[in-house]
Structure formats: C-alpha cells, structure tokens
Design a protein around this motif. Structure first.
Motif, PDB file in Angstrom:
ATOM      1  N   GLY A   6     -14.027   8.378  11.158  1.00 24.12           N
ATOM      2  CA  GLY A   6     -13.723   8.151   9.605  1.00 24.12           C
ATOM      3  C   GLY A   6     -12.440   8.090   9.297  1.00 24.12           C
ATOM      4  N   ALA A   7     -11.831   7.007   8.560  1.00 23.96           N
ATOM      5  CA  ALA A   7     -10.432   6.984   8.316  1.00 23.96           C
ATOM      6  C   ALA A   7     -10.068   7.679   7.321  1.00 23.96           C
ATOM      7  N   ASP A   8      -8.502   8.049   7.286  1.00 24.36           N
ATOM      8  CA  ASP A   8      -8.063   8.601   6.019  1.00 24.36           C
ATOM      9  C   ASP A   8      -8.087   7.729   4.893  1.00 24.36           C
ATOM     10  N   ASN A   9      -8.180   8.470   3.624  1.00 24.71           N
ATOM     11  CA  ASN A   9      -8.204   7.545   2.471  1.00 24.71           C
ATOM     12  C   ASN A   9      -6.995   6.615   2.422  1.00 24.71           C
ATOM     13  N   LEU A  10      -7.247   5.423   1.795  1.00 19.73           N
ATOM     14  CA  LEU A  10      -6.277   4.375   1.867  1.00 19.73           C
ATOM     15  C   LEU A  10      -4.930   4.590   1.239  1.00 19.73           C
ATOM     16  N   ASP A  11      -5.036   4.498   0.072  1.00 16.01           N
ATOM     17  CA  ASP A  11      -3.744   4.751  -0.992  1.00 16.01           C
ATOM     18  C   ASP A  11      -2.815   5.915  -0.534  1.00 16.01           C
ATOM     19  N   PRO A  12      -3.079   7.053  -0.072  1.00 13.71           N
ATOM     20  CA  PRO A  12      -2.242   7.965   0.455  1.00 13.71           C
ATOM     21  C   PRO A  12      -1.599   7.628   1.575  1.00 13.71           C
ATOM     22  N   SER A  13      -2.316   7.009   2.538  1.00 21.00           N
ATOM     23  CA  SER A  13      -1.724   6.584   3.787  1.00 21.00           C
ATOM     24  C   SER A  13      -0.878   5.507   3.649  1.00 21.00           C
ATOM     25  N   ILE A  14      -0.767   4.622   2.661  1.00 20.88           N
ATOM     26  CA  ILE A  14       0.171   3.545   2.432  1.00 20.88           C
ATOM     27  C   ILE A  14       1.144   4.210   1.609  1.00 20.88           C
ATOM     28  N   ALA A  15       0.966   5.265   0.902  1.00 19.48           N
ATOM     29  CA  ALA A  15       2.166   5.699   0.023  1.00 19.48           C
ATOM     30  C   ALA A  15       3.371   6.483   0.950  1.00 19.48           C
ATOM     31  N   GLU A  16       2.674   7.133   1.914  1.00 18.90           N
ATOM     32  CA  GLU A  16       3.453   7.866   3.037  1.00 18.90           C
ATOM     33  C   GLU A  16       4.438   7.186   3.762  1.00 18.90           C
ATOM     34  N   ILE A  17       4.553   5.664   3.551  1.00 22.82           N
ATOM     35  CA  ILE A  17       5.309   4.896   4.436  1.00 22.82           C
ATOM     36  C   ILE A  17       6.792   4.455   3.906  1.00 22.82           C
ATOM     37  N   PRO A  18       7.678   5.317   4.448  1.00 25.23           N
ATOM     38  CA  PRO A  18       9.391   4.957   3.839  1.00 25.23           C
ATOM     39  C   PRO A  18       9.316   3.343   3.643  1.00 25.23           C
ATOM     40  N   PHE A  19      10.240   3.181   2.537  1.00 25.06           N
ATOM     41  CA  PHE A  19      10.403   1.579   2.237  1.00 25.06           C
ATOM     42  C   PHE A  19      11.738   1.578   1.899  1.00 25.06           C
ATOM     43  N   THR A  20      12.606   0.666   2.425  1.00 26.37           N
ATOM     44  CA  THR A  20      14.128   0.417   2.131  1.00 26.37           C
ATOM     45  C   THR A  20      14.507  -1.054   1.800  1.00 26.37           C
ATOM     46  N   ALA A  70      -3.862  -7.846  18.097  1.00 23.61           N
ATOM     47  CA  ALA A  70      -3.914  -8.633  19.454  1.00 23.61           C
ATOM     48  C   ALA A  70      -2.586  -8.550  20.149  1.00 23.61           C
ATOM     49  N   ILE A  71      -1.468  -8.557  19.273  1.00 25.47           N
ATOM     50  CA  ILE A  71       0.066  -8.626  19.966  1.00 25.47           C
ATOM     51  C   ILE A  71       0.524  -7.155  20.010  1.00 25.47           C
ATOM     52  N   VAL A  72       0.402  -6.523  19.040  1.00 26.11           N
ATOM     53  CA  VAL A  72       1.060  -5.070  18.977  1.00 26.11           C
ATOM     54  C   VAL A  72      -0.074  -4.080  19.437  1.00 26.11           C
ATOM     55  N   LYS A  73       0.017  -3.163  20.320  1.00 29.72           N
ATOM     56  CA  LYS A  73      -0.843  -2.114  21.000  1.00 29.72           C
ATOM     57  C   LYS A  73      -1.240  -1.110  19.840  1.00 29.72           C
ATOM     58  N   PRO A  74      -2.349  -0.518  19.794  1.00 26.51           N
ATOM     59  CA  PRO A  74      -2.609   0.623  19.153  1.00 26.51           C
ATOM     60  C   PRO A  74      -1.625   1.921  19.499  1.00 26.51           C
ATOM     61  N   LYS A  75      -1.196   2.458  18.589  1.00 27.89           N
ATOM     62  CA  LYS A  75      -0.223   3.256  18.641  1.00 27.89           C
ATOM     63  C   LYS A  75       1.241   3.213  18.739  1.00 27.89           C
ATOM     64  N   GLU A  76       1.278   1.761  18.878  1.00 27.72           N
ATOM     65  CA  GLU A  76       2.813   1.358  19.423  1.00 27.72           C
ATOM     66  C   GLU A  76       3.582   1.220  17.800  1.00 27.72           C
ATOM     67  N   THR A  77       4.482   2.008  17.593  1.00 30.84           N
ATOM     68  CA  THR A  77       5.316   2.128  16.441  1.00 30.84           C
ATOM     69  C   THR A  77       6.044   0.770  16.301  1.00 30.84           C
ATOM     70  N   PHE A  78       6.383   0.386  15.036  1.00 27.55           N
ATOM     71  CA  PHE A  78       7.440  -0.696  14.656  1.00 27.55           C
ATOM     72  C   PHE A  78       7.781  -0.623  13.305  1.00 27.55           C
ATOM     73  N   THR A  79       8.714  -1.487  12.939  1.00 30.65           N
ATOM     74  CA  THR A  79       9.198  -1.697  11.648  1.00 30.65           C
ATOM     75  C   THR A  79       8.686  -2.893  10.986  1.00 30.65           C
ATOM     76  N   LEU A  80       8.231  -2.771   9.796  1.00 29.16           N
ATOM     77  CA  LEU A  80       7.641  -3.846   9.190  1.00 29.16           C
ATOM     78  C   LEU A  80       8.580  -4.616   8.149  1.00 29.16           C
ATOM     79  N   VAL A  81       8.704  -5.940   8.311  1.00 30.17           N
ATOM     80  CA  VAL A  81       9.631  -6.859   7.453  1.00 30.17           C
ATOM     81  C   VAL A  81       8.820  -7.483   6.409  1.00 30.17           C
ATOM     82  N   ILE A  82       9.063  -7.355   5.145  1.00 33.50           N
ATOM     83  CA  ILE A  82       8.148  -8.390   4.123  1.00 33.50           C
ATOM     84  C   ILE A  82       8.971  -8.802   3.301  1.00 33.50           C
ATOM     85  N   LYS A 139       6.909   2.627  11.209  1.00 32.79           N
ATOM     86  CA  LYS A 139       8.028   3.654  10.892  1.00 32.79           C
ATOM     87  C   LYS A 139       8.517   3.386   9.544  1.00 32.79           C
ATOM     88  N   GLN A 140       8.492   2.131   9.229  1.00 34.80           N
ATOM     89  CA  GLN A 140       9.505   2.098   7.931  1.00 34.80           C
ATOM     90  C   GLN A 140       8.939   0.472   7.296  1.00 34.80           C
TER      91      GLN A 140
END
Length: 443
Positions: free
Chosen positions: A243-257, A301-313, A336-337
């Motif tokens: 069972g997954a953690d609640n969605l909104d708190p999981s997203i809110a915890e991620i740092p943004f710069t 398919a490209i990034v493995k489970p548990k492999e950490t990365f930075t997300l660019v938006i 990571k961020q």
C-alpha cells in the motif's frame, strides 16, 4: 446499476466506480484518489468498498489512501498476501452494494492472485476483469516470476490463463459487459483493442483466446511476442502489496529550487525543443510535455527503481502536476529535488543536416531504439544498429563513435530520450536525433 469508467491515458488504465442506493465501490483505483472522492461527493454517495483485481505492475494504486480517508473496506484475493487492512475476496465470496451483488471469481493467468469481479443487478451483469480479460486479448503471463508474494513461471501462468479462459466464464451470459483495467497502449498485453468495453458474447466471437485451440497452441500464442517489461513493474507490484503512502504529503516533501544548476543523474521532463535548446550535462529527456505522452512508462523503463535523480521541469506552476505524474509509478521517493534551470552551464544538442543524412547515410552510424518486436517487423534503415531504449544505458558502450550517430525510433518521442542518453554515455561523440523526420523514411 450506475458505472463510471475513469481513464488515465498515458498508462492506458481504466478504473471504475459503481453506485447503488448511495453506496459506492471503487475498482482498481489509480494513485491519485481525488477523482473518486469528487465523484462520490457529486453523487451523494459514500465509498464503502475498494476492490483490487490484483497487485498492479504498471501503476501504483490508491487503495490504501482511500481506505484511510473513507474507512471503506479493501477487498482482494487471499492469495495476494496483502500487508494492509483488507478482507479476502475469492470464489464464493460476495458483498452487497445497495441493490447490486458483487461476487469474486479467481481468474489466475496474468498473476496467480487475479480475480474478476462480477456485478449483478436483476438481469444486468458487469465483469470487472482487471488484467485477465482485455478487449481482444488476455493479460500477459510473464510479470510475476520475481515479484509479489505468490510468484510463478510464465509457462505456469500461461497454463492457468488457458484454464481461466476455458472454464471460469462459461456460466456467465453473453450480454455481460466486460470492463478491463487496460486498453490499447498498455504493456500488460500485446494486442489490446481501442475499445473501452465489450460484451462477453463479443469476446467469445472475436477474441483469439476464446477460439477453439489446444492448450499448447494457446500457450504458444500467449507467450510469443510479448512486449518488453519496464524495470519498474516488479517494484510497483511490491508497493501495491504493502500500500502506497498518501499522495499529497509524498509530493509536498520534495525540495524545489528555481533557476539553479546541478550535477548527477537528471531527468528533464521538458519538451524536446526546450531540451535541445539548452540542458544540463547528464540529463535524460523523458518528456511530459503533453497529457498523453507515455512519460511514466519510459521513466520507469530508463531509470531503475530506487535510483535517485534530480527532476527538471519547465515552470514552478506545473510542479505539482508533473510530480503527480511521476508518483503514478511510485518514483516520487527517488527525486532528490525539483528544479527549473538557470541560464548558465547549459549545452545545446547538435542539429542534424537532414539533406546530408538523406544523401550520405553511410557517413553516419544509425541507432534504432525501437522495441525488439518492432525491429523484428522491419527496419527503416538496413544498416541500423538495434539498441532498444530500455536497454540503452547498458548497451551504449557498444556503439561505435568513429562516425556521427543518428538516433531514431518510430515517431520521435523515444529518439529524444535515446539521443539524450547517448549524449551522456558517449561523451565526445557527435549525437543527432532524427526526431519526427523519421516519417520521411518509412516505406
């Protein structure tokens, strides 16, 4: 019987709500529970049941969050071995939902713990078949060899599917409406129809799995030519079992710069044009620029489970929407961020001289990143090297760099990702993306 079908196009996923007498059941919900809560509210209904046909491989379900928010009971097969509060729902079990009766049929084949939910009200019957019976196909049997509580070899599951198709639906009427968990474009089968529903009678007439054939013929057809298995599939089975953690708190915890630069593994969700005009070294361009792009599939398919990365938006106002997409496959904990880019330290992608490529293809090393099944059906370029995108990070080192490299797929989305991977893996090589110009080379 009021049935609402919800569709999430990027994963070709269908989920359902059934309402009767102010009570609502949700079947195979996606990660974001809000649409089901909104639908219940707009229909003055209370969610009392959440049913899982099996632990899904291609998306993370919100069954546990819905249970926490509403108090509704989660129902699934005892064989699933769920680690969250639930009630077993197998052959012979039934629950009442107002004037509707919901019964379970154990229908293994896609997974050992798959069930089909039979909803009846008077002379009306609806079948929620999960990934067992699709429109025009049945679920693939090769996803549970290494994941889930109950594991089985693909040959064993294919044999189970034969038994399911030839015996489990026999007593159900032709007018029973079939509601599957996936449609065309899903990797949970190989020949799914564009149709969102059918009847059992129509499937008996037109679905290959119901035609008269030996068990050996059935198994051979089912096992042959299944699509690739993205790296994240087993990971999602395991998340859904717990069972997954609640969605909104999981997203809110991620740092943004905003307006910054980083190093390391970077997933750049921006459009191909924006990426090619300027991106950070080490970036993979996995686009989420449209609401229908298969971002989740290719990220997993490209990034493995548990492999950490930075997300660019692209922009701050899109952050939550884009993180919601990433969380559909449970990858939010790997971020990571989240950042938007500053103007410094950016590199531009090389632009292909298309006319020179057309006139002198031998001057280039051509890399085909389509799936193996597509390549086997015919090449666009006779001398192209086959390097399917899910394997490209591992196989890139085998690509010769003595000539400029041109990457292609079938339409341009995957070659954008593939060329960005090769930019990172083959430092110093000249990499071009053929992009949508590949259309000019199709026979």
């Amino acid at each position: 019987m009021t049935i609402k079908q919800f569709e999430y196009k990027p994963l070709s996923h269908y989920s359902y709500a059934i309402i009767s007498d102010g009570k609502m059941a949700v079947i195979d919900p996606e990660r974001d529970p809000q649409q089901y809560l909104d639908y219940a509210k707009s229909n003055n209904a209370k969610i009392v049941a959440i049913l899982e046909t099996h632990p899904h491989a291609d998306f993370v379900s919100s069954h546990l969050e819905l249970h926490k928010v509403t108090g509704a009971t989660i129902y699934n097969s005892e064989k699933l071995g769920a680690d969250y509060p639930h009630q077993s729902f197998d052959n012979g079990d039934s629950i009442s939902l107002g004037s509707i009766t919901l019964k379970a049929i154990n229908t293994p084949g896609h997974s050992p713990d798959s069930i089909t939910i039979v909803a009846t009200e008077g002379d009306k019957t609806a079948l929620f078949t999960g990934d067992t019976l699709f429109i025009g196909d049945v679920g693939r049997p090769d996803l549970r060899e290494k994941s889930g509580k109950t594991q089985a070899k693909r040959e064993e599951l294919a044999e189970m599917m034969y038994d399911t198709i030839t015996t489990k639906f026999n007593d159900l009427p032709d007018n029973a409406v079939v509601y599957p968990a996936h449609g065309a474009g899903s990797l949970c089968g190989k020949s799914l129809s564009d149709a969102a529903s059918s009847t059992l009678g129509m499937e008996r007439q037109s679905n290959w799995a119901f035609k008269k054939q030996t068990k050996e013929e059935f198994i051979s057809t089912l096992l042959d030519g299944q699509p690739f298995i993205p790296a994240y599939f087993g990971f999602n089975v395991d998340i859904n079992k717990v069972g997954a953690d609640n969605l909104d708190p999981s997203i809110a915890e991620i740092p943004f710069t905003e307006n910054t630069t980083v190093k390391g593994l970077i997933v750049d969700m921006r459009s191909e044009d924006a990426f090619k005009n300027g991106h950070l070294k080490g970036s993979f361009n996995i686009q989420a620029a449209s609401d229908t792009a298969k971002f989740e599939t290719w990220l997993g398919a490209i990034v493995k489970p548990k492999e950490t990365f930075t997300l660019v938006i692209d922009a701050k106002e899109n952050k939550d929407k884009l993180l919601n997409r990433l969380a559909k496959i449970g990858y939010e904990k790997q971020v990571k961020q989240v950042i938007t880019l500053a103007d410094e330290n950016l590199k531009k992608s090389e632009e292909l001289d298309l006319e020179d490529f057309k006139n002198n293809p031998d001057k280039y090393t051509i890399v085909d990143v389509r799936n193996t099944s597509e390549i086997n059906n015919g090449k666009f370029f006779e001398n192209a090297l086959a390097h399917p995108l899910p394997e490209l990070r591992d196989t890139a080192e085998h690509i010769p760099t003595d000539k400029p490299i041109v990457v292609h797929c079938a339409g341009g989305y995957r070659s954008a990702a593939g060329s960005s991977i090769l930019e990172t893996k083959l430092e110093g090589a000249t990499i071009y993306d053929l992009s949508d110009a590949v259309e000019q080379f199709k026979n």
